[in-house]
Design a protein around this motif. Sequence first.
Motif, PDB file in Angstrom:
ATOM      1  N   PHE A   1       6.211   4.747 -62.091  1.00 31.93           N
ATOM      2  CA  PHE A   1       4.858   4.273 -62.389  1.00 31.93           C
ATOM      3  C   PHE A   1       4.303   4.992 -63.611  1.00 31.93           C
ATOM      4  O   PHE A   1       3.701   4.371 -64.494  1.00 31.93           O
ATOM      5  CB  PHE A   1       3.940   4.499 -61.181  1.00 31.93           C
ATOM      6  N   GLY A   2       4.515   6.318 -63.670  1.00 27.29           N
ATOM      7  CA  GLY A   2       4.027   7.080 -64.809  1.00 27.29           C
ATOM      8  C   GLY A   2       4.686   6.649 -66.108  1.00 27.29           C
ATOM      9  O   GLY A   2       4.034   6.571 -67.154  1.00 27.29           O
ATOM     10  N   LEU A   3       5.998   6.325 -66.067  1.00 28.49           N
ATOM     11  CA  LEU A   3       6.681   5.853 -67.265  1.00 28.49           C
ATOM     12  C   LEU A   3       6.151   4.481 -67.680  1.00 28.49           C
ATOM     13  O   LEU A   3       5.979   4.203 -68.879  1.00 28.49           O
ATOM     14  CB  LEU A   3       8.186   5.784 -67.020  1.00 28.49           C
ATOM     15  N   ALA A   4       5.898   3.606 -66.700  1.00 27.71           N
ATOM     16  CA  ALA A   4       5.378   2.273 -67.010  1.00 27.71           C
ATOM     17  C   ALA A   4       3.992   2.347 -67.626  1.00 27.71           C
ATOM     18  O   ALA A   4       3.623   1.494 -68.440  1.00 27.71           O
ATOM     19  CB  ALA A   4       5.357   1.416 -65.747  1.00 27.71           C
ATOM     20  N   GLN A   5       3.217   3.380 -67.258  1.00 21.16           N
ATOM     21  CA  GLN A   5       1.894   3.550 -67.855  1.00 21.16           C
ATOM     22  C   GLN A   5       1.994   3.880 -69.344  1.00 21.16           C
ATOM     23  O   GLN A   5       1.062   3.638 -70.105  1.00 21.16           O
ATOM     24  CB  GLN A   5       1.133   4.670 -67.135  1.00 21.16           C
TER      25      GLN A   5
ATOM     26  N   ARG B   1       8.244  -2.785 -66.055  1.00 21.91           N
ATOM     27  CA  ARG B   1       7.704  -3.007 -64.710  1.00 21.91           C
ATOM     28  C   ARG B   1       8.699  -2.510 -63.671  1.00 21.91           C
ATOM     29  O   ARG B   1       9.912  -2.480 -63.900  1.00 21.91           O
ATOM     30  CB  ARG B   1       7.412  -4.485 -64.473  1.00 21.91           C
ATOM     31  N   ILE B   2       8.179  -2.117 -62.516  1.00 19.00           N
ATOM     32  CA  ILE B   2       9.008  -1.723 -61.379  1.00 19.00           C
ATOM     33  C   ILE B   2       9.426  -2.991 -60.649  1.00 19.00           C
ATOM     34  O   ILE B   2       8.595  -3.866 -60.367  1.00 19.00           O
ATOM     35  CB  ILE B   2       8.238  -0.771 -60.449  1.00 19.00           C
ATOM     36  N   VAL B   3      10.731  -3.104 -60.360  1.00 18.08           N
ATOM     37  CA  VAL B   3      11.252  -4.345 -59.784  1.00 18.08           C
ATOM     38  C   VAL B   3      12.040  -4.067 -58.510  1.00 18.08           C
ATOM     39  O   VAL B   3      12.558  -2.966 -58.294  1.00 18.08           O
ATOM     40  CB  VAL B   3      12.155  -5.087 -60.793  1.00 18.08           C
ATOM     41  N   GLY B   4      12.134  -5.092 -57.682  1.00 23.35           N
ATOM     42  CA  GLY B   4      12.995  -5.048 -56.513  1.00 23.35           C
ATOM     43  C   GLY B   4      12.474  -4.203 -55.374  1.00 23.35           C
ATOM     44  O   GLY B   4      11.412  -3.574 -55.453  1.00 23.35           O
ATOM     45  N   GLU B   5      13.271  -4.168 -54.318  1.00 23.65           N
ATOM     46  CA  GLU B   5      12.944  -3.371 -53.148  1.00 23.65           C
ATOM     47  C   GLU B   5      13.406  -1.930 -53.346  1.00 23.65           C
ATOM     48  O   GLU B   5      14.231  -1.629 -54.213  1.00 23.65           O
ATOM     49  CB  GLU B   5      13.611  -3.970 -51.903  1.00 23.65           C
ATOM     50  N   SER B   6      12.883  -1.043 -52.519  1.00 23.79           N
ATOM     51  CA  SER B   6      13.265   0.367 -52.600  1.00 23.79           C
ATOM     52  C   SER B   6      14.752   0.522 -52.307  1.00 23.79           C
ATOM     53  O   SER B   6      15.309  -0.138 -51.419  1.00 23.79           O
ATOM     54  CB  SER B   6      12.438   1.181 -51.598  1.00 23.79           C
ATOM     55  N   ILE B   7      15.411   1.390 -53.079  1.00 22.62           N
ATOM     56  CA  ILE B   7      16.842   1.641 -52.856  1.00 22.62           C
ATOM     57  C   ILE B   7      17.093   3.040 -52.286  1.00 22.62           C
ATOM     58  O   ILE B   7      18.244   3.450 -52.115  1.00 22.62           O
ATOM     59  CB  ILE B   7      17.646   1.459 -54.155  1.00 22.62           C
ATOM     60  N   GLY B   8      16.031   3.787 -52.005  1.00 26.29           N
ATOM     61  CA  GLY B   8      16.188   5.133 -51.460  1.00 26.29           C
ATOM     62  C   GLY B   8      14.840   5.750 -51.180  1.00 26.29           C
ATOM     63  O   GLY B   8      13.794   5.168 -51.495  1.00 26.29           O
ATOM     64  N   THR B   9      14.839   6.911 -50.577  1.00 32.07           N
ATOM     65  CA  THR B   9      13.601   7.639 -50.288  1.00 32.07           C
ATOM     66  C   THR B   9      13.778   9.108 -50.647  1.00 32.07           C
ATOM     67  O   THR B   9      14.902   9.629 -50.649  1.00 32.07           O
ATOM     68  CB  THR B   9      13.205   7.537 -48.799  1.00 32.07           C
ATOM     69  N   ASP B  10      12.668   9.758 -50.957  1.00 30.42           N
ATOM     70  CA  ASP B  10      12.665  11.184 -51.251  1.00 30.42           C
ATOM     71  C   ASP B  10      11.462  11.835 -50.601  1.00 30.42           C
ATOM     72  O   ASP B  10      10.410  11.198 -50.416  1.00 30.42           O
ATOM     73  CB  ASP B  10      12.629  11.426 -52.766  1.00 30.42           C
ATOM     74  N   ALA B  11      11.607  13.096 -50.254  1.00 32.16           N
ATOM     75  CA  ALA B  11      10.539  13.848 -49.595  1.00 32.16           C
ATOM     76  C   ALA B  11      10.309  15.137 -50.373  1.00 32.16           C
ATOM     77  O   ALA B  11      11.155  16.033 -50.359  1.00 32.16           O
ATOM     78  CB  ALA B  11      10.930  14.161 -48.150  1.00 32.16           C
ATOM     79  N   TYR B  12       9.173  15.237 -51.073  1.00 30.73           N
ATOM     80  CA  TYR B  12       8.885  16.387 -51.916  1.00 30.73           C
ATOM     81  C   TYR B  12       8.396  17.556 -51.075  1.00 30.73           C
ATOM     82  O   TYR B  12       7.530  17.409 -50.202  1.00 30.73           O
ATOM     83  CB  TYR B  12       7.809  16.061 -52.950  1.00 30.73           C
ATOM     84  N   ALA B  13       8.944  18.730 -51.365  1.00 31.13           N
ATOM     85  CA  ALA B  13       8.538  19.956 -50.682  1.00 31.13           C
ATOM     86  C   ALA B  13       8.520  21.090 -51.700  1.00 31.13           C
ATOM     87  O   ALA B  13       9.072  20.970 -52.794  1.00 31.13           O
ATOM     88  CB  ALA B  13       9.494  20.276 -49.527  1.00 31.13           C
ATOM     89  N   VAL B  14       7.897  22.197 -51.341  1.00 33.65           N
ATOM     90  CA  VAL B  14       7.865  23.376 -52.204  1.00 33.65           C
ATOM     91  C   VAL B  14       9.177  24.134 -52.022  1.00 33.65           C
ATOM     92  O   VAL B  14       9.577  24.455 -50.895  1.00 33.65           O
ATOM     93  CB  VAL B  14       6.673  24.282 -51.853  1.00 33.65           C
ATOM     94  N   GLY B  15       9.854  24.420 -53.131  1.00 34.32           N
ATOM     95  CA  GLY B  15      11.092  25.186 -53.083  1.00 34.32           C
ATOM     96  C   GLY B  15      10.809  26.679 -53.069  1.00 34.32           C
ATOM     97  O   GLY B  15       9.958  27.167 -53.808  1.00 34.32           O
ATOM     98  N   ILE B  16      11.529  27.410 -52.206  1.00 37.58           N
ATOM     99  CA  ILE B  16      11.303  28.845 -51.992  1.00 37.58           C
ATOM    100  C   ILE B  16      12.658  29.549 -51.953  1.00 37.58           C
ATOM    101  O   ILE B  16      13.642  29.001 -51.417  1.00 37.58           O
ATOM    102  CB  ILE B  16      10.537  29.079 -50.669  1.00 37.58           C
ATOM    103  N   ARG B  17      12.729  30.758 -52.514  1.00 41.80           N
ATOM    104  CA  ARG B  17      13.993  31.496 -52.564  1.00 41.80           C
ATOM    105  C   ARG B  17      14.568  31.656 -51.153  1.00 41.80           C
ATOM    106  O   ARG B  17      13.851  31.910 -50.185  1.00 41.80           O
ATOM    107  CB  ARG B  17      13.771  32.862 -53.218  1.00 41.80           C
ATOM    108  N   LYS B  18      15.872  31.545 -51.040  1.00 45.25           N
ATOM    109  CA  LYS B  18      16.540  31.611 -49.749  1.00 45.25           C
ATOM    110  C   LYS B  18      16.262  32.945 -49.062  1.00 45.25           C
ATOM    111  O   LYS B  18      16.355  34.018 -49.683  1.00 45.25           O
ATOM    112  CB  LYS B  18      18.049  31.447 -49.958  1.00 45.25           C
ATOM    113  N   GLY B  19      15.915  32.887 -47.793  1.00 52.49           N
ATOM    114  CA  GLY B  19      15.711  34.093 -47.000  1.00 52.49           C
ATOM    115  C   GLY B  19      14.294  34.639 -46.984  1.00 52.49           C
ATOM    116  O   GLY B  19      14.024  35.611 -46.275  1.00 52.49           O
ATOM    117  N   GLU B  20      13.358  34.044 -47.741  1.00 50.03           N
ATOM    118  CA  GLU B  20      11.972  34.540 -47.759  1.00 50.03           C
ATOM    119  C   GLU B  20      11.145  33.764 -46.733  1.00 50.03           C
ATOM    120  O   GLU B  20      10.257  32.974 -47.066  1.00 50.03           O
ATOM    121  CB  GLU B  20      11.384  34.441 -49.167  1.00 50.03           C
TER     122      GLU B  20
END
Length: 326
Positions: A253-257, A263-282
Amino acid sequence: MIGSRVTTLAASLCALGVLVAGCGSGAPAPEPSSLAAVNPRPEGAADLAPVPNIAPDADCDDEATLRPLAMPPPGAMAPGTPMARIVDQGRLRVGVDQNTYLFGFRDPTTGRLEGFDIDLAREIARAIFGDPGKVELVSVTAAERVRALATDKVDLVVRTFSATCERRRQVDFSTVYYRSGQSILAPKDSGITGAAQLAGKRVCVANGTTAAGPVFAAVERPTVLGVTNWTDCLVALQQNHVDAISGDDPILFGLAQQDRNLRIVGESIGTDAYAVGIRKGEDELVRFVNGVLERIRDDGTWQRLYNARLSALGPSAGLPPPRYVG
C-alpha cells in the motif's frame, strides 16, 4: 588596421565554425552515438534461488511468548536486568526501517523518522525512561535485523519483523503487535490480476523477509529478484526489471501511494505477524516489552497510533491477542 581586425575576427569565427560544422569545408557531421542507454538494476539486486521446503517444527509456536510481569516505574528498573543496562547507557537503541511508508520512513519535509514502528519504539522508551525521546533509531535493512541483535548493535528491532520458528532459533520475540496478509503489486495495465498470472513473470521481494516463500510456492514459479529495500523494488518495477512486487499488504500500500499507476491485485498469498525482536536469552526484556504492549492495548494508545499512522489501510481489528506460554 580595421581591415586586419576584420580578417582576424573572420578567422576566429571560421575556427569556431570548424568545431561546429566544418566552416564550409564540407566535413560530414559526426555519427550519432550507438551506445545503448544504461538501465542498471538497483545496487545489490540478484535473482534468488527457490526456498527449500523445510518441514514445519511441530514443537514450535511462532507466536508464543513470555507472559509480562508487574511493570516497574520508568527509571526504576531492577538491577542486573537488560532494562537496567539500557538505563545505564542512557538511551534505548532500536533497529528500524527508513524506507517503508507508514511503518518506518524518513519524512522528506522534516528529515525525521516517522511511522507506526517508530511510534512503538518511542512507547517502549517511555516505559523505560519516562521519556519517549530517549531512543536511538538505528536504520537496518531487513537482512540485517537478526545480526543487529546478535552483535549488540541494537537492543530491540521494531521493523515489520515477522515472528517465525526459523528466526526463533536466533532471536526472541514479543507478542504480535500487527498481523498482515501478503499480496501482489502490479501496474494497472499489466494484465496481472493475481498469483495465477505470475508464471513466466519477474517478481521483486526484499532480501531477509519472508516474502519469497509464498511466491516460490506458486504452481509455476516466477523469477524472483531480491533487493535490499522495498523502495528498490519500486525502482525495479518502474524501470521494467520486474513485472510485479510481492510483500505484506501495508508495505505494498505504501509503495502504491508513491506510484498511482500501481495497484494491489488478487487474493492474499500468505500472512505475517509483526513482533518486536529481542536478543536471544533476554527473558526479562521480552516480558517487559510484552508489558508495554499490554499497557498500550488497555489504555487505547495502540488504537490511537493506528488511527494516526495506519488508518488508510482500513478499520483496525485491534492489537492481536497474545499467546503466552510461561
